[in-house]
Enzyme design. Structure first.
Site, PDB file in Angstrom:
ATOM      1  N   ALA A  88       0.470  -0.905   0.311  1.00  0.00           N
ATOM      2  CA  ALA A  88      -0.123   0.195   0.094  1.00  0.00           C
ATOM      3  C   ALA A  88       0.951   1.283  -0.369  1.00  0.00           C
ATOM      4  CB  ALA A  88      -1.052   0.383   0.818  1.00  0.00           C
ATOM      5  N   GLY A  89       0.655   2.208  -1.124  1.00  0.00           N
ATOM      6  CA  GLY A  89       1.317   3.839  -0.629  1.00  0.00           C
ATOM      7  C   GLY A  89       0.547   4.915  -2.085  1.00  0.00           C
ATOM      8  N   ILE A  90       0.707   5.157  -1.822  1.00  0.00           N
ATOM      9  CA  ILE A  90       0.832   7.235  -1.971  1.00  0.00           C
ATOM     10  C   ILE A  90       1.547   7.681  -2.505  1.00  0.00           C
ATOM     11  CG2 ILE A  90      -1.592   6.839  -1.694  1.00  0.00           C
ATOM     12  CD1 ILE A  90      -1.314   9.012   0.995  1.00  0.00           C
ATOM     13  N   THR A  91       1.554   8.598  -2.891  1.00  0.00           N
ATOM     14  CA  THR A  91       2.567   9.998  -2.877  1.00  0.00           C
ATOM     15  C   THR A  91       1.423  11.557  -3.024  1.00  0.00           C
ATOM     16  OG1 THR A  91       1.946  10.366  -5.210  1.00  0.00           O
ATOM     17  CG2 THR A  91       4.070   8.595  -5.305  1.00  0.00           C
ATOM     18  N   ASP A  93       3.030  14.350  -4.325  1.00  0.00           N
ATOM     19  CA  ASP A  93       4.322  15.132  -4.650  1.00  0.00           C
ATOM     20  C   ASP A  93       4.246  16.526  -4.388  1.00  0.00           C
ATOM     21  OD1 ASP A  93       5.096  12.761  -4.943  1.00  0.00           O
ATOM     22  OD2 ASP A  93       5.616  12.524  -6.927  1.00  0.00           O
ATOM     23  N   GLN A 146      14.137  12.072  -4.004  1.00  0.00           N
ATOM     24  CA  GLN A 146      13.124  12.891  -5.657  1.00  0.00           C
ATOM     25  C   GLN A 146      13.107  14.186  -5.015  1.00  0.00           C
ATOM     26  OE1 GLN A 146      13.857  12.903  -8.093  1.00  0.00           O
ATOM     27  NE2 GLN A 146      12.113  11.778  -9.495  1.00  0.00           N
ATOM     28  N   GLN A 149      10.017  14.768  -3.710  1.00  0.00           N
ATOM     29  CA  GLN A 149       9.430  13.603  -2.813  1.00  0.00           C
ATOM     30  C   GLN A 149      10.395  13.223  -1.215  1.00  0.00           C
ATOM     31  OE1 GLN A 149       9.550  10.477  -5.193  1.00  0.00           O
ATOM     32  NE2 GLN A 149       7.141  10.689  -5.368  1.00  0.00           N
ATOM     33  N   TYR A 152       7.652  11.193   0.401  1.00  0.00           N
ATOM     34  CA  TYR A 152       7.816   9.478   0.220  1.00  0.00           C
ATOM     35  C   TYR A 152       9.012   8.960  -0.136  1.00  0.00           C
ATOM     36  CZ  TYR A 152       6.437   6.054  -3.543  1.00  0.00           C
ATOM     37  OH  TYR A 152       6.526   4.576  -4.621  1.00  0.00           O
TER      38      TYR A 152
HETATM   39  N1  CAA Z   1      15.600  18.894 -10.296  1.00  0.00           N
HETATM   40  C1  CAA Z   1      16.274  20.027  -9.980  1.00  0.00           C
HETATM   41  N2  CAA Z   1      15.090  21.271 -10.115  1.00  0.00           N
HETATM   42  C2  CAA Z   1      14.296  20.845 -10.737  1.00  0.00           C
HETATM   43  C3  CAA Z   1      13.781  19.336 -11.073  1.00  0.00           C
HETATM   44  C4  CAA Z   1      14.507  18.154 -10.900  1.00  0.00           C
HETATM   45  N3  CAA Z   1      14.034  16.667 -11.077  1.00  0.00           N
HETATM   46  N4  CAA Z   1      12.683  19.579 -11.203  1.00  0.00           N
HETATM   47  C5  CAA Z   1      12.058  20.881 -11.290  1.00  0.00           C
HETATM   48  N5  CAA Z   1      13.212  21.846 -11.065  1.00  0.00           N
HETATM   49  C6  CAA Z   1      12.941  23.101 -10.837  1.00  0.00           C
HETATM   50  C7  CAA Z   1      12.459  23.766 -11.665  1.00  0.00           C
HETATM   51  O1  CAA Z   1      13.246  24.455 -12.888  1.00  0.00           O
HETATM   52  C8  CAA Z   1      11.865  25.158 -10.793  1.00  0.00           C
HETATM   53  O2  CAA Z   1      13.265  25.691 -11.039  1.00  0.00           O
HETATM   54  P1  CAA Z   1      12.848  27.419 -11.376  1.00  0.00           P
HETATM   55  O3  CAA Z   1      11.940  27.930 -10.079  1.00  0.00           O
HETATM   56  O4  CAA Z   1      14.216  27.935 -11.387  1.00  0.00           O
HETATM   57  O5  CAA Z   1      11.759  27.953 -12.595  1.00  0.00           O
HETATM   58  C9  CAA Z   1      11.232  24.533 -10.646  1.00  0.00           C
HETATM   59  O6  CAA Z   1      12.378  23.190  -9.869  1.00  0.00           O
HETATM   60  C10 CAA Z   1      10.363  24.235  -9.786  1.00  0.00           C
HETATM   61  O7  CAA Z   1       9.680  24.296  -8.411  1.00  0.00           O
HETATM   62  P2  CAA Z   1       8.008  24.045  -8.205  1.00  0.00           P
HETATM   63  O8  CAA Z   1       8.212  23.791  -6.136  1.00  0.00           O
HETATM   64  O9  CAA Z   1       6.947  24.989  -8.234  1.00  0.00           O
HETATM   65  O10 CAA Z   1       7.859  23.076  -8.549  1.00  0.00           O
HETATM   66  P3  CAA Z   1       6.327  22.008  -9.916  1.00  0.00           P
HETATM   67  O11 CAA Z   1       5.852  22.526  -8.060  1.00  0.00           O
HETATM   68  O12 CAA Z   1       6.383  22.648 -10.651  1.00  0.00           O
HETATM   69  O13 CAA Z   1       6.386  20.884  -9.886  1.00  0.00           O
HETATM   70  C11 CAA Z   1       6.730  18.875  -8.401  1.00  0.00           C
HETATM   71  C12 CAA Z   1       7.145  19.928  -8.710  1.00  0.00           C
HETATM   72  C13 CAA Z   1       5.282  18.263  -8.745  1.00  0.00           C
HETATM   73  C14 CAA Z   1       7.463  17.834  -7.348  1.00  0.00           C
HETATM   74  C15 CAA Z   1       6.912  17.857  -9.772  1.00  0.00           C
HETATM   75  O14 CAA Z   1       8.459  18.394 -10.910  1.00  0.00           O
HETATM   76  C16 CAA Z   1       7.396  16.682 -10.448  1.00  0.00           C
HETATM   77  O15 CAA Z   1       5.962  15.910 -10.512  1.00  0.00           O
HETATM   78  N6  CAA Z   1       8.310  15.643 -10.464  1.00  0.00           N
HETATM   79  C17 CAA Z   1       8.307  14.232 -10.461  1.00  0.00           C
HETATM   80  C18 CAA Z   1       8.324  13.432  -9.174  1.00  0.00           C
HETATM   81  C19 CAA Z   1       8.573  12.800  -9.061  1.00  0.00           C
HETATM   82  O16 CAA Z   1       9.138  11.575  -9.484  1.00  0.00           O
HETATM   83  N7  CAA Z   1       7.124  11.547  -8.469  1.00  0.00           N
HETATM   84  C20 CAA Z   1       7.191  10.161  -8.325  1.00  0.00           C
HETATM   85  C21 CAA Z   1       6.236   9.764  -8.428  1.00  0.00           C
HETATM   86  S1  CAA Z   1       6.180   8.173  -8.937  1.00  0.00           S
HETATM   87  C22 CAA Z   1       6.390   7.136  -7.408  1.00  0.00           C
HETATM   88  O17 CAA Z   1       6.876   7.511  -6.884  1.00  0.00           O
HETATM   89  C23 CAA Z   1       7.052   5.894  -7.994  1.00  0.00           C
HETATM   90  C24 CAA Z   1       8.323   5.186  -7.109  1.00  0.00           C
HETATM   91  O18 CAA Z   1       8.185   5.028  -6.138  1.00  0.00           O
HETATM   92  C25 CAA Z   1       8.781   5.583  -8.413  1.00  0.00           C
END
Ligand code: CAA
Length: 246
Positions: A88-91, A93, A146, A149, A152
């Site tokens: 069981a797991g949720i995100t 993010d 990540q 996260q 998470y």
């Molecule tokens: N590394 C470094 N910088 C990053 C970045 C990264 N990976 N991603 C975004 N940024 C930067 C952007 O370029 C932006 O920079 P500026 O402010 O200079 O323009 C800034 O960070 C954005 O910051 P915000 O706080 O505004 O972020 P956001 O609201 O746009 O988005 C987020 C944040 C929703 C977390 C989005 O990045 C995202 O969805 N990331 C993916 C997270 C992820 O991988 N989740 C996995 C889910 S699945 C899972 O978890 C299953 C498993 O076990 C593998």
């Protein structure tokens, strides 16, 4: 010997469903424990597992007493639980500066408290009977952290700490406790990541694709086998090479 009984939390989820099917095909009676009150989803699940020895039970892993009630019900109807898979797991993010306290609490409650809540009710019976297999579904993001996260990654790293500690406590009693750390797989959870972000992540996976839930399920089956008694306290990465380490 009677059939081994397995409980899979998050059992109707993306990885959970495949884990239930794989364990049932390997000869186990499987109980998929998951949130109720989702008629359509549960009906779909029943269709997916049609013909297999898989049964649905509703329960919330975030609720300690509900876990106790679930375990007692399964034991009364199917016999003692031999295998527990905490899937069981949720995100929720979001970068830390935007993360609400409720997003932190929800993820820690389901992903980490849920493991305690289930294990606490199941493990005594396993040690008394001298057999048990516990598998905690952690994540590559617990190993690497990540972006977006903190909740998470903390919960998933915590899961493996729990795995190692409990593994030591029950090692002399025939019970193994291991983690599996999936990478990015073809699940609704991963598909909810914005497409541009997801594409970049997949580009960084050495194998060059998302994982299949069946690839995670296969690893869980391996660890829950009667013959796997010498593997305990381990964390098995199944991530397409996204994170490599000793
Ligand atoms: N590394 C470094 N910088 C990053 C970045 C990264 N990976 N991603 C975004 N940024 C930067 C952007 O370029 C932006 O920079 P500026 O402010 O200079 O323009 C800034 O960070 C954005 O910051 P915000 O706080 O505004 O972020 P956001 O609201 O746009 O988005 C987020 C944040 C929703 C977390 C989005 O990045 C995202 O969805 N990331 C993916 C997270 C992820 O991988 N989740 C996995 C889910 S699945 C899972 O978890 C299953 C498993 O076990 C593998």
């Amino acid at each position: 010997m009677s059939k081994r009984v397995a409980v899979v939390t998050g059992g109707i989820g993306g990885l959970g469903t495949e884990i239930c099917k794989t364990l049932a095909r390997a000869g186990r009676t499987v109980i998929a424990a998951d949130l109720g009150a989702r008629e359509e989803r549960i009906a779909q699940f029943r269709q997916d597992v049609d013909g297999l020895d898989v049964h649905f039970e509703s329960g919330n892993v975030g609720d300690f007493d509900a876990c106790g009630a679930l375990v007692r019900k399964v034991e009364a109807e199917r016999g003692p639980i031999d295998i527990l898979v905490n899937a069981a797991g949720i995100t929720r993010d979001g970068t830390l500066r935007k993360m609400e306290r409720t997003d932190w609490d929800a993820v820690l409650n389901i992903n980490l408290d849920g493991v305690f809540n289930m294990c606490r009710h199941v493990v005594d019976s396993m040690t008394t009977r001298g057999f048990g297999r516990v598998v905690n579904i952690s994540s590559v993001n617990g190993q690497t952290g990540q972006f977006g996260q903190t909740n998470y990654s903390a919960a998933k790293a915590g899961m493996h700490g729990f795995t190692m500690a409990l593994a030591r406590e029950v090692a002399r009693k025939g019970v193994t406790v291991n983690s599996v750390s999936p990478g990015y797989c073809e699940t609704a959870m991963v598909m909810a990541v914005p497409e541009d972000v997801r594409t970049k992540i997949v580009e960084g996976v050495p194998v060059g694709r998302l994982g299949k839930p069946s690839e995670i399920a296969r690893t869980v089956e391996f660890l829950t086998n009667d013959e796997a008694g010498f593997i305990t306290g381990a964390n098995i990465p199944v991530n397409g090479g996204l994170f490599m380490s000793f």
